[in-house]
Design a protein around this motif. Structure first.
Motif, PDB file in Angstrom:
ATOM      1  N   LYS A 392       0.715  -1.171   0.153  1.00 11.70           N
ATOM      2  CA  LYS A 392      -0.085  -0.086   0.099  1.00 11.70           C
ATOM      3  C   LYS A 392       0.521   1.363   0.185  1.00 11.70           C
ATOM      4  CE  LYS A 392      -3.441   2.358   2.983  1.00 11.70           C
ATOM      5  NZ  LYS A 392      -4.487   2.117   4.098  1.00 11.70           N
ATOM      6  N   HIS A 393       1.951   1.251   0.710  1.00 11.06           N
ATOM      7  CA  HIS A 393       2.886   2.291   0.730  1.00 11.06           C
ATOM      8  C   HIS A 393       4.056   2.275  -0.102  1.00 11.06           C
ATOM      9  CE1 HIS A 393       0.742   2.737   4.505  1.00 11.06           C
ATOM     10  NE2 HIS A 393       0.875   3.939   4.446  1.00 11.06           N
ATOM     11  N   ARG A 394       4.064   1.119  -1.046  1.00 14.73           N
ATOM     12  CA  ARG A 394       4.663   1.270  -2.354  1.00 14.73           C
ATOM     13  C   ARG A 394       6.191   0.797  -1.730  1.00 14.73           C
ATOM     14  NH1 ARG A 394       1.706   5.619  -3.956  1.00 14.73           N
ATOM     15  NH2 ARG A 394       0.487   5.347  -5.530  1.00 14.73           N
ATOM     16  N   ASP A 610      12.237   5.669   0.842  1.00 14.47           N
ATOM     17  CA  ASP A 610      11.086   5.499   0.754  1.00 14.47           C
ATOM     18  C   ASP A 610      10.607   5.082  -0.692  1.00 14.47           C
ATOM     19  OD1 ASP A 610       8.390   5.226   0.835  1.00 14.47           O
ATOM     20  OD2 ASP A 610       8.166   7.292   1.586  1.00 14.47           O
ATOM     21  N   ALA A 612       8.037   4.776  -2.264  1.00 19.22           N
ATOM     22  CA  ALA A 612       6.974   5.739  -2.512  1.00 19.22           C
ATOM     23  C   ALA A 612       7.223   7.067  -2.807  1.00 19.22           C
ATOM     24  CB  ALA A 612       5.726   5.346  -1.706  1.00 19.22           C
ATOM     25  N   ALA A 615       6.441   8.418  -6.197  1.00 19.13           N
ATOM     26  CA  ALA A 615       5.318   8.042  -6.884  1.00 19.13           C
ATOM     27  C   ALA A 615       4.079   8.829  -6.079  1.00 19.13           C
ATOM     28  CB  ALA A 615       4.906   6.506  -6.557  1.00 19.13           C
ATOM     29  N   GLU A 616       4.255   8.993  -4.679  1.00 22.91           N
ATOM     30  CA  GLU A 616       3.307   9.567  -3.695  1.00 22.91           C
ATOM     31  C   GLU A 616       3.539  11.147  -3.746  1.00 22.91           C
ATOM     32  OE1 GLU A 616       1.174   8.266   0.295  1.00 22.91           O
ATOM     33  OE2 GLU A 616       3.171   7.298  -0.053  1.00 22.91           O
ATOM     34  N   LEU A 617       2.478  11.741  -4.043  1.00 20.33           N
ATOM     35  CA  LEU A 617       2.395  13.059  -3.964  1.00 20.33           C
ATOM     36  C   LEU A 617       2.643  13.721  -2.690  1.00 20.33           C
ATOM     37  CD1 LEU A 617       0.042  13.848  -6.714  1.00 20.33           C
ATOM     38  CD2 LEU A 617       2.201  13.913  -7.035  1.00 20.33           C
ATOM     39  N   SER A 619       1.178  16.007  -0.591  1.00 23.15           N
ATOM     40  CA  SER A 619      -0.139  16.494  -0.590  1.00 23.15           C
ATOM     41  C   SER A 619      -0.232  17.093   0.940  1.00 23.15           C
ATOM     42  CB  SER A 619      -1.489  15.780  -0.941  1.00 23.15           C
ATOM     43  OG  SER A 619      -1.438  14.876  -0.102  1.00 23.15           O
ATOM     44  N   TYR A 622      -0.939  14.092   3.155  1.00 22.06           N
ATOM     45  CA  TYR A 622       0.426  13.285   3.094  1.00 22.06           C
ATOM     46  C   TYR A 622       1.433  13.846   4.380  1.00 22.06           C
ATOM     47  CZ  TYR A 622       5.040  11.320   1.945  1.00 22.06           C
ATOM     48  OH  TYR A 622       6.117  10.750   1.968  1.00 22.06           O
ATOM     49  N   ARG A 626       2.624  12.617   8.127  1.00 21.64           N
ATOM     50  CA  ARG A 626       3.917  12.498   8.352  1.00 21.64           C
ATOM     51  C   ARG A 626       4.453  13.452   9.632  1.00 21.64           C
ATOM     52  NH1 ARG A 626       3.225   9.115   5.295  1.00 21.64           N
ATOM     53  NH2 ARG A 626       3.026   7.957   7.286  1.00 21.64           N
ATOM     54  N   ARG A 658      12.097  15.467  -5.132  1.00 15.53           N
ATOM     55  CA  ARG A 658      10.819  14.986  -6.155  1.00 15.53           C
ATOM     56  C   ARG A 658      10.869  15.969  -7.564  1.00 15.53           C
ATOM     57  NH1 ARG A 658       8.269  14.618  -1.100  1.00 15.53           N
ATOM     58  NH2 ARG A 658       7.177  12.417  -0.772  1.00 15.53           N
TER      59      ARG A 658
END
Length: 988
Positions: A392-394, A610, A612, A615-617, A619, A622, A626, A658
């Motif tokens: 789920k968290h890549r 990590d 992800a 791949a994980e924006l 936002s 998010y 954290r 990123r």
């Protein structure tokens, strides 16, 4: 009625559904065994069972096969056929629940003794194991249910023994229980289930691994100084109750060897001593073991509190790749010592062998050790659910999750089949043909060959995923050439290799690397660190050589290395992650500002692990998640402020990476940097308000709202932006003074609190600065108070504010504080901006102000994208003037320049103009974000790292720096032309 046929009586059924069709090894012998058992059933007056055993239906065929294939199952029925008989009246699940309840109730039965307890537990355990195996073999439940049932039985049995011993100690005056009806509560006796028991994943013949601690200050303990001896004796009795073999067998073999330093510590250890051990001397394998730790009996609350206290030891905030290397070495030792290097079927160890259960468990636990400190979602005890979270968290692919989960449960079924044959603690498949055939048929295969094909395929699939993670790490560098850095004289072949790799000052590079290998930095002082760096050096040089300024990049890395307190973590990380080595080289060659961040704060590099990340924006949700995890369990004010600095520094770096990697564009980076500022400044405000109230109390009805202005308000922050704020407050009209130890008038109260906030955010600490704050956009600027009453703000904006202040207000946005006050301020700002204005006056004053800026702060060159004529200020002024004069299309108020330009009304700017302005804003934003990310000073084409120029070309999709420069100049000329026309006439 006479002569009527007798009514057929329905034959009683043992199962609700048809069981699996298992095949016995010897059908004739199996039938004879059924007849013998039927005779026994009749002798025991169990007619229904006797009838079933002599029948020829699916249930009888299934039982015949089970009893032929498993000596354990057959012997259980021989000893206690009533276990089967009972299934005519109750289902397996219901009976298992009743057994667990009965076990837990044993300590409270009148007249219970240690001997009767041992007998009753063994009787219940035998029945439960038979029923669990029966349901499993019948195919009615999967291995996931079976392991939970076995673990629940162990929990119930352990609780029964613990409760009995606690009540016995209470009755003999050695303890004074808080509640004898609930012996564990307040007893201080902490019993942690480890390994498969902790994870609720027991197999049929598992030991149960326990660690026993006690809390000397618990209410039940009469003499803390005698507690070690008391609980050690009780623990010894616990082991005897659980594992001593009697005529009734045993309950569970019990292993206490996972406790701290088992060779020299008592069986029960005080909590404080245990915590001191783990924090000071704990080994990495013990960290891994603690992942699955679970309070299973005794004082559950004390056990949970202990594990919570232990979290910083188990779940480190920063990734520890030296620890991971230790875990890998344990796995390698298992293979080397046990000799399980080849994938086989006969004699293969399902647990420890290559491609076996342990590899899946290590696969999961290693990822947990890497990331669990930063991602609480990955802290699960159970293997398969944690695989799901990793996917789920890549951290792993969905394909890896599905494959490993399926193979895990398949291999657990194989393990159960091996053990259910004779109730032996074995994980090894038989080496003889008949034994392997027996296992195959227990698992429902037609023959050993069919099973062997599936089993071998399963092992290979597990090994493939495991090898990809651990054992098949790619060769970092091969065939680089001669590299010798010993002695004081440069090796000629090494100089040639370095020049061929791309280094111009090869002799200087040799000197730098000798400095590393001679251990002159803290990071390279240990022999192990130097060994790992030696292994890494060829790949390191190759990666840096591929950059277009290799010498400079490597020297930046050298500065980074010189400041590291230790290096083994980094070297281990880079060895196991070649892609990160490449990224590090890119940063060092292209982005001096990011390189400086890594040099000052090496731990930020951990976040790159990590999977992800790209791949994980980033936002708002998010980042908020954290931040919440990062601040968890932190109460001290100064520590909160330091944590905020650490978090912001790390996340700015990761947002920048990123952007650097092309995972997000400049616009999204601006929003991410702004979300980060919103959240961390909001958290700082919360912390300051709490701390300030300790001494000064609160003002009646006091509320605070923070307006983000400038690039924060427009969500266009860059990596190096200052933050513009206005702090507004409100309070009850009759509030005269705060209610604290030292009361303050409201105006003084909020002014002082704002000063505290400024210090909390801007003060230099060991962790740096959170943000540089600028409050000059408040009413009256630097001459006014730092905090403004909301009514004063409203009045000023409506009656006294200059045009430029209303232009600035178009970017205002509530970022933190009281929700109701924030909403009120937002509404007020919207109303102020909507007030009727003389458009000509607005345009004229804006043009005059732009001319003044141009005169007093001329641009350095055309790369000064903010100040250059036709640059960012021109675009911002166009957007702001349009918003103030009603020259934007209807919709929610936008604070961002790009959104405002896109919404310019057709009467104000035609579609072509609007598109050219939006394109210019996107170009400037792409360049500005990348330049501010990579450089600490202005951009100079002649001095800029070649890697940065490559990044700018990639961001703008242009082929050459000359083309980019021409494009920037043309864009600025176009924007300046639109600016003059729009702000002179208000029309295109």
């Amino acid at each position: 009625m006479a002569g009527a046929p007798a009514k057929a009586v329905a034959k009683p059924r043992l199962f609700e559904a048809k069981p699996a069709a298992l095949k016995p090894l010897d059908a004739a012998e199996a039938r004879q065994e059924m007849r013998d058992l039927a005779v026994l059933a009749r002798e025991k007056e169990l007619p229904r069972l006797a009838a079933l055993l002599t029948g020829r239906d699916a249930e009888a065929d299934f039982l015949a096969a089970v009893f032929d294939l498993s000596d354990f199952m057959r012997d259980c029925v021989r000893r206690r056929p009533e276990i089967l008989e009972n299934l005519f009246d109750t289902r397996v699940g219901d009976r298992l629940a009743a057994i667990d309840a009965a076990a837990r109730q044993l300590p409270f039965v009148d007249g219970v003794t240690e001997k009767t307890l041992m007998t009753d537990l063994r009787r219940l355990k035998l029945e439960a194991h038979f029923l669990i195996a029966l349901d499993d073999l019948a195919g009615f439940v999967g291995a996931d249910v079976t392991v939970r049932r076995l673990s629940a039985l162990a929990d119930a049995s352990t609780n029964a023994a613990i409760d009995f011993l606690l009540r016995d100690a209470h009755d003999s005056g050695k303890l004074k229980l808080v509640d004898p009806a609930d012996p564990g509560r307040g007893s201080g006796w902490i019993v942690l289930g480890m390994g498969k028991l902790g994870a609720c994943e027991l197999n049929f013949s598992s030991d149960i691994d326990l660690i026993v601690f006690f809390e000397p200050e618990a209410p039940a303990i009469l003499d803390p100084f005698e507690a070690t001896d008391l609980f050690s004796r009780l623990t010894k009795r616990l082991v005897r109750i659980m594992q001593d073999r009697t005529e009734a067998g045993y309950v569970f073999r019990t292993d206490l060897r996972l406790r701290p330093d088992p060779g020299s510590t008592p069986l029960a250890i005080p909590v404080e001593a245990a915590l001191n051990y783990y924090e000071g001397r704990g080994q990495n394998w013990e960290r891994a073991a603690m992942i699955k730790a679970r309070p299973v009996a005794g004082d559950i609350a004390a056990g949970e509190a202990f594990l919570k206290e232990l979290q910083p030891y188990v779940w480190r905030k920063y990734m520890d790749f030296a620890a991971i290397a230790d875990v890998h070495s344990i796995k390698r030792q298992i293979h080397a010592h046990k000799g399980h290097g080849e994938i086989a079927v006969k004699g293969h160890n399902v647990k420890l062998g290559r491609g076996g259960i342990r590899e899946i468990e290590f696969f999961v636990q290693t990822q947990q050790l890497i990331a669990g400190g930063r991602f609480p979602e990955l802290r699960g005890r159970e293997t398969v659910p944690t695989l799901g979270e990793l996917a789920k968290h890549r951290w792993i692919s969905a394909e890896a999750r599905a494959a490993l989960a399926a193979q895990y449960w398949f291999l657990r079924r194989v393990e159960h089949a091996v053990q259910v044959v004779a109730d032996e603690q074995s994980h090894t498949l038989p080496e003889d043909d008949e034994g392997l055939e027996r296992i195959a048929r227990l698992l429902g295969f037609d023959n050993a060959e069919a099973f062997s094909n599936v089993f071998r395929s399963s092992l290979q699939e597990v090994e493939r995923h495991y090898a990809a993670l651990f054992e098949a790490a790619p060769q970092l560098s091969a065939g680089v050439g001669n590299l010798v850095f010993t002695g004081d004289v440069d090796d000629p072949d090494t100089l040639s290799t370095l020049k061929r790799l791309g280094f111009e000052r090869a002799s200087d590079i040799c000197r730098v690397i000798r400095t590393w290998h001679f251990g002159r930095y803290k990071a390279t002082q240990s022999a192990e660190a130097r060994e790992r760096l030696t292994e890494l050096t060829p790949a390191l040089l190759e990666a840096f050589g591929k950059t277009r300024r290799a010498d400079e990049a490597l020297l930046r890395f050298d500065a980074f290395l010189a400041g590291l307190p230790a290096g083994i973590q980094l070297f281990s990380l880079l060895q196991s992650n070649p892609a990160l080595l490449k990224l590090l080289a890119t940063i060092m060659s292209s982005a001096p500002a990011l390189a400086a961040t890594i040099t000052r704060r090496p731990h930020v590099f951990d976040g790159l692990l990590d999977p992800a990340l790209l791949a994980e924006l980033p936002s708002r949700d998010y980042l908020a998640g954290r931040l919440e995890a990062f601040l968890a369990n932190v109460a001290v004010h100064e520590e909160v402020l330091d944590r905020l600095r650490i978090f912001a520094s790390e996340q700015k770096f990761l947002i920048g990476v990123r952007l650097l990697a092309g995972a997000i564009d400049a616009s999204r980076a601006g929003r991410a940097f702004s979300h980060l500022a919103d959240l961390t400044i909001g958290a700082a405000l919360d912390a300051v308000m709490v701390e300030f109230a300790v001494r000064y109390g609160k003002v009646l009805g006091g509320r605070v709202a923070i307006l983000g202005m400038g690039k924060l308000g427009s969500r266009e922050l860059t990596a190096g932006s200052d933050v513009d704020l206005i702090l507004l407050y409100d309070h009850d009209a009759d509030a005269e003074e705060s209610d604290g130890e030292k009361g303050l008038a409201p105006s003084h109260y909020f002014a002082r609190m704002t000063q505290r906030l400024i210090a909390a955010v801007s003060a230099q600490t060991a962790e740096g600065v959170l943000y540089e704050l600028d409050l000059r956009l408040r009413p009256s600027g630097n001459k006014g108070p730092v905090a403004t009453h909301v009514d004063s703000f409203k009045k000023y904006q409506r009656t006294d504010a200059w045009t430029w202040e209303h232009m600035a207000l178009t970017r205002a946005r509530s970022i933190a504080g009281d929700a109701d006050l924030c909403a009120e301020v937002e509404a007020e700002v919207g109303e102020i901006l909507a007030l009727p204005r003389d458009a000509g006056k607005v345009f004229r004053e804006a043009a005059e102000m732009r001319a003044l800026i141009e005169k007093e702060k001329p641009p350095r060159d055309f790369w000064d994208l903010k100040l250059v004529p036709g640059g960012l200020i021109d675009l911002e002024f166009i957007a702001q003037c349009a918003a103030l004069t009603g020259n934007t299309m209807e919709g929610d108020r936008l604070t961002g320049t790009a959104g405002a330009l896109n919404r310019l009304s057709p009467d104000f700017a035609d579609a072509q103009t609007r598109q050219e302005l939006c394109d210019a804003d996107a170009l400037y934003m792409a360049l500005t974000q990348m330049i501010r990310l990579c450089l600490t000073g202005p951009f100079d084409r002649k001095e800029a790292p070649p890697g940065l120029i490559d990044l700018l070309l990639r961001a703008t999709d242009l082929p050459d720096i000359g083309v980019l420069e021409a494009h920037v100049k043309e864009t600025a000329q176009r924007v300046r032309k639109h600016f003059g026309r729009l702000l002179r006439t208000g029309k295109t």
